[in-house]
Design a protein around this motif. Sequence first.
Motif, PDB file in Angstrom:
ATOM      1  N   ILE A   1      38.655  32.677  46.938  1.00 15.13           N
ATOM      2  CA  ILE A   1      39.902  31.553  47.036  1.00 15.13           C
ATOM      3  C   ILE A   1      40.325  31.389  45.640  1.00 15.13           C
ATOM      4  CG2 ILE A   1      40.326  29.140  47.312  1.00 15.13           C
ATOM      5  CD1 ILE A   1      38.562  28.800  49.650  1.00 15.13           C
ATOM      6  N   VAL A   2      39.220  31.380  44.731  1.00 18.23           N
ATOM      7  CA  VAL A   2      39.867  31.152  43.373  1.00 18.23           C
ATOM      8  C   VAL A   2      40.463  32.444  42.844  1.00 18.23           C
ATOM      9  CG1 VAL A   2      39.053  31.069  40.862  1.00 18.23           C
ATOM     10  CG2 VAL A   2      38.052  29.571  42.775  1.00 18.23           C
ATOM     11  N   ARG A   3      39.969  33.794  43.282  1.00 20.27           N
ATOM     12  CA  ARG A   3      40.600  34.912  43.119  1.00 20.27           C
ATOM     13  C   ARG A   3      41.877  34.956  43.685  1.00 20.27           C
ATOM     14  NH1 ARG A   3      38.112  39.610  41.106  1.00 20.27           N
ATOM     15  NH2 ARG A   3      36.082  38.626  41.544  1.00 20.27           N
ATOM     16  N   CYS A   4      42.193  34.929  44.764  1.00 18.42           N
ATOM     17  CA  CYS A   4      43.568  34.734  45.252  1.00 18.42           C
ATOM     18  C   CYS A   4      44.418  33.609  44.773  1.00 18.42           C
ATOM     19  CB  CYS A   4      43.286  33.913  46.951  1.00 18.42           C
ATOM     20  SG  CYS A   4      44.600  33.724  47.793  1.00 18.42           S
ATOM     21  N   ILE A   5      43.892  32.432  44.109  1.00 16.77           N
ATOM     22  CA  ILE A   5      44.718  31.628  43.486  1.00 16.77           C
ATOM     23  C   ILE A   5      45.541  32.351  42.139  1.00 16.77           C
ATOM     24  CG2 ILE A   5      44.884  29.532  42.201  1.00 16.77           C
ATOM     25  CD1 ILE A   5      42.912  28.513  43.978  1.00 16.77           C
ATOM     26  N   THR A   6      44.336  33.056  41.362  1.00 18.17           N
ATOM     27  CA  THR A   6      44.885  33.738  40.306  1.00 18.17           C
ATOM     28  C   THR A   6      45.851  35.068  40.340  1.00 18.17           C
ATOM     29  OG1 THR A   6      42.971  35.135  40.403  1.00 18.17           O
ATOM     30  CG2 THR A   6      42.797  33.195  39.198  1.00 18.17           C
ATOM     31  N   GLU A   7      45.796  35.527  41.600  1.00 16.29           N
ATOM     32  CA  GLU A   7      46.537  36.702  41.813  1.00 16.29           C
ATOM     33  C   GLU A   7      47.899  36.367  42.330  1.00 16.29           C
ATOM     34  OE1 GLU A   7      45.867  39.483  41.405  1.00 16.29           O
ATOM     35  OE2 GLU A   7      43.856  39.873  41.718  1.00 16.29           O
ATOM     36  N   CYS A   8      48.245  35.043  42.824  1.00 17.01           N
ATOM     37  CA  CYS A   8      49.279  34.675  43.448  1.00 17.01           C
ATOM     38  C   CYS A   8      50.225  33.596  42.413  1.00 17.01           C
ATOM     39  CB  CYS A   8      49.455  34.257  44.766  1.00 17.01           C
ATOM     40  SG  CYS A   8      48.539  32.582  44.958  1.00 17.01           S
TER      41      CYS A   8
ATOM     42  N   LYS B   1      43.218  37.729  34.000  1.00 18.40           N
ATOM     43  CA  LYS B   1      42.789  36.913  35.366  1.00 18.40           C
ATOM     44  C   LYS B   1      41.187  36.758  35.848  1.00 18.40           C
ATOM     45  CE  LYS B   1      47.352  38.322  37.748  1.00 18.40           C
ATOM     46  NZ  LYS B   1      48.111  39.340  38.727  1.00 18.40           N
ATOM     47  N   GLU B   2      40.592  37.959  35.291  1.00 20.81           N
ATOM     48  CA  GLU B   2      38.919  37.851  35.566  1.00 20.81           C
ATOM     49  C   GLU B   2      38.434  36.714  34.743  1.00 20.81           C
ATOM     50  OE1 GLU B   2      37.942  41.861  34.719  1.00 20.81           O
ATOM     51  OE2 GLU B   2      38.799  42.617  36.521  1.00 20.81           O
ATOM     52  N   VAL B   3      38.996  36.827  33.565  1.00 20.25           N
ATOM     53  CA  VAL B   3      38.457  35.578  32.703  1.00 20.25           C
ATOM     54  C   VAL B   3      38.676  34.164  33.168  1.00 20.25           C
ATOM     55  CG1 VAL B   3      38.711  34.524  30.359  1.00 20.25           C
ATOM     56  CG2 VAL B   3      38.694  37.123  30.630  1.00 20.25           C
ATOM     57  N   VAL B   4      39.877  34.186  33.911  1.00 23.02           N
ATOM     58  CA  VAL B   4      40.418  32.801  34.276  1.00 23.02           C
ATOM     59  C   VAL B   4      39.606  32.235  35.502  1.00 23.02           C
ATOM     60  CG1 VAL B   4      42.423  31.455  35.615  1.00 23.02           C
ATOM     61  CG2 VAL B   4      42.626  32.681  33.362  1.00 23.02           C
ATOM     62  N   VAL B   5      39.265  33.387  36.477  1.00 24.51           N
ATOM     63  CA  VAL B   5      38.416  33.466  37.551  1.00 24.51           C
ATOM     64  C   VAL B   5      37.156  32.750  37.451  1.00 24.51           C
ATOM     65  CG1 VAL B   5      37.032  34.623  39.285  1.00 24.51           C
ATOM     66  CG2 VAL B   5      39.733  35.043  38.899  1.00 24.51           C
ATOM     67  N   GLU B   6      36.488  33.152  36.395  1.00 22.78           N
ATOM     68  CA  GLU B   6      35.084  32.661  35.978  1.00 22.78           C
ATOM     69  C   GLU B   6      35.440  31.212  35.269  1.00 22.78           C
ATOM     70  OE1 GLU B   6      32.449  34.276  36.753  1.00 22.78           O
ATOM     71  OE2 GLU B   6      33.721  35.964  37.518  1.00 22.78           O
ATOM     72  N   LYS B   7      36.294  31.072  34.606  1.00 30.20           N
ATOM     73  CA  LYS B   7      36.358  29.699  33.989  1.00 30.20           C
ATOM     74  C   LYS B   7      36.709  28.871  35.345  1.00 30.20           C
ATOM     75  CE  LYS B   7      37.893  30.815  29.303  1.00 30.20           C
ATOM     76  NZ  LYS B   7      39.072  30.545  28.377  1.00 30.20           N
ATOM     77  N   MET B   8      37.394  28.982  36.107  1.00 31.24           N
ATOM     78  CA  MET B   8      37.832  28.131  37.269  1.00 31.24           C
ATOM     79  C   MET B   8      36.579  27.973  38.088  1.00 31.24           C
ATOM     80  SD  MET B   8      41.608  29.008  38.573  1.00 31.24           S
ATOM     81  CE  MET B   8      41.228  27.783  39.926  1.00 31.24           C
ATOM     82  N   LEU B   9      35.647  28.978  38.329  1.00 28.22           N
ATOM     83  CA  LEU B   9      34.551  28.739  39.107  1.00 28.22           C
ATOM     84  C   LEU B   9      33.646  27.734  38.520  1.00 28.22           C
ATOM     85  CD1 LEU B   9      33.811  32.333  40.035  1.00 28.22           C
ATOM     86  CD2 LEU B   9      34.430  30.579  41.686  1.00 28.22           C
ATOM     87  N   LYS B  10      33.630  27.911  37.309  1.00 22.82           N
ATOM     88  CA  LYS B  10      32.715  26.691  36.476  1.00 22.82           C
ATOM     89  C   LYS B  10      33.497  25.493  36.548  1.00 22.82           C
ATOM     90  CE  LYS B  10      30.968  29.782  33.248  1.00 22.82           C
ATOM     91  NZ  LYS B  10      30.907  30.024  31.607  1.00 22.82           N
ATOM     92  N   GLU B  11      34.710  25.201  36.420  1.00 27.24           N
ATOM     93  CA  GLU B  11      35.379  24.101  36.719  1.00 27.24           C
ATOM     94  C   GLU B  11      35.286  23.471  38.161  1.00 27.24           C
ATOM     95  OE1 GLU B  11      39.384  24.761  35.192  1.00 27.24           O
ATOM     96  OE2 GLU B  11      38.848  25.270  33.174  1.00 27.24           O
ATOM     97  N   THR B  12      35.153  24.289  38.926  1.00 26.15           N
ATOM     98  CA  THR B  12      35.379  23.865  40.312  1.00 26.15           C
ATOM     99  C   THR B  12      33.934  23.858  41.133  1.00 26.15           C
ATOM    100  OG1 THR B  12      36.001  25.990  41.161  1.00 26.15           O
ATOM    101  CG2 THR B  12      37.633  24.487  40.492  1.00 26.15           C
ATOM    102  N   SER B  13      33.014  23.939  40.163  1.00 28.83           N
ATOM    103  CA  SER B  13      31.572  24.034  40.841  1.00 28.83           C
ATOM    104  C   SER B  13      31.014  23.050  41.526  1.00 28.83           C
ATOM    105  CB  SER B  13      30.573  24.034  39.697  1.00 28.83           C
ATOM    106  OG  SER B  13      30.534  23.109  38.660  1.00 28.83           O
ATOM    107  N   ALA B  14      31.616  21.833  41.198  1.00 27.95           N
ATOM    108  CA  ALA B  14      31.439  20.583  42.033  1.00 27.95           C
ATOM    109  C   ALA B  14      32.289  19.951  43.332  1.00 27.95           C
ATOM    110  CB  ALA B  14      31.037  19.315  41.024  1.00 27.95           C
TER     111      ALA B  14
END
Length: 579
Positions: free
Chosen positions: A395-402, A549-562
């Motif tokens: 889902i996070v990857r989809c967000i960054t792509e669009c 985009k790949e960097v942002v995906v990893e950062k967002m995964l950490k931000e949305t972990s909870a």
Amino acid sequence: MPTDLMCSTGPGLLGCKEIIHASFKNDTELIRKKCQKILQDCDTKGYTSVAFPAVNTGEAGMDPAKACRAMLDGIAAALQHQKPNSLVLVCIVIIQKEIFEAFRSELQKRSKSLSASEPKFLLSPELHPVALGVITLGSDVIKNIKTDLEATLQKNLFESKVVVQNLSWLGDTELYAVRTKMALYGLSVELRKNQRLQTTGDRSQKSDEQVYVLKGLKEDVLCVTDVINKAVQQALHQKLQEKEEYEVSLNVQWSIKNLKGVWEDLSESNNYKLKKAHQNREDSVEISVLHRKLMVNMTKKEATDWQTGFTFQLKRFLADAKPERRIVVLGKTGAGKSSLANNIFEEKLFEVNHTADSGTSKCKAKSLNQRRIIFVNTPGFFDTGSSEEEMKREIVRCITECAPGPHVFLIVLKVEKYTDQGKDVVKKITQYFSEDALKFTVVLFTHGDQLPEETTIEEFVKKSEDLNHLVDKCSGRCHVVDNKYWNNVHQEEYRSNSFQIKELFNTIDKIVEANNGGYYTSEMLQAVKEKIDKEEANLSADESSQKAKEVVVEKMLKETSAVSLTTLLGTIWGRVAKL
């Protein structure tokens, strides 16, 4: 009003000849002199009656006894010095009981204190043509007047309907003004449902819309609705301006060379300003880029930041190509999303695999008929086999792509017997998608060969209450393709992929046009776009934007972990409270 000045105006709606305005300033001598002069002037003009209020006893707060003595002295002086020619009635009109008692008491004192040698100008029958009295209204009379006034007000109450949705155009200032005026005028408000006929394409159906019914005096109601209408008109004007800017960008595009030497397209607003300046042969115009104010020299095609002194090159070119479209495809694994993309681009861009663990969020960008298409093929968001962690990553990857947002969501479903699984997909879509997201949504059916002969996809949809409800929420937008059997059919026939795909892109264009050239976005999508731009600025010239985009995906995964999967999906599509 100056102390020594008196003036008169027309009566307006009052039943008299004129209204005299005077300033008394709580001064007993002024009251005496001006009451005397008013009577003399009225008699000179041939008036038969004069009505005074209890001067200065209201907001001015003067002692009623003092006011009464001063008024009576002035009236008596006028009658003593000049015998009236026309005047036959002098009234002092009093509403408050306590003020009436003070005036009556003063009159009684004067009547008793008159000696035989004193001129009896208040009581003498010799001055019979002039009658002096103090009048008040009894409680019964006041009650009757109140009843009559209330009945008159009820007859004159005015209603006006305000569509609830229109209030969304109002800013905080306008809403505050509306609430303040409604409270000030004492308007009543009632929420009702109003039925209206909605037409979409060839389909017409009745729908309910919520309206506020404002009720009060006509002038008061119109004053409030005028504030609302002006705010709506201003917002619509802004929308029309945005639409005009968008239409300009279809023909002319201005670009700026950034500090890294990369050409970037200017925003539609800046593009519109430069187009107008070019058209009007202006020497210069100011634009705003990345919070910088730049002054553009139209002759040199240079933009200068006056704060830093940096100068940026500009270029103008005619935009022959059709505008970009960002498409996000949603559906269960095996619904035909990858095959659909391959059919649209007429080549194999995506691997077709019907297993749940093979679906990943992939993005392909390619030109089609002079149009750049960004196709985001999502995983099976509505599958049950994937873990929440796996789904969250996709889902996070989809967000960054669009990002900053898609022009359309394609919900892909099969033409098949409506099963419990199908019902679950539709239920989840209506659960997650807000009304705003559905404005940018099209339902696309695959496996069109399963569609009964002589049956359109619209007729198929109407056989299922849930499907019909979903398509209605998408304003009736639905299409059908067959990724296997409809590829070699004549393009003008209904059961033809080329015909259906052409119709699909026509529908997408209509969605974009209806939204003034915009795309669906949310706070999260906008924030992601800003993060990607920030990461790209830190990359070297030879590094791709995909890395950002790949960097942002990893950062967002950490931000949305909870954050739960449900909340994350709702944040994208506006149904759940934003993070």
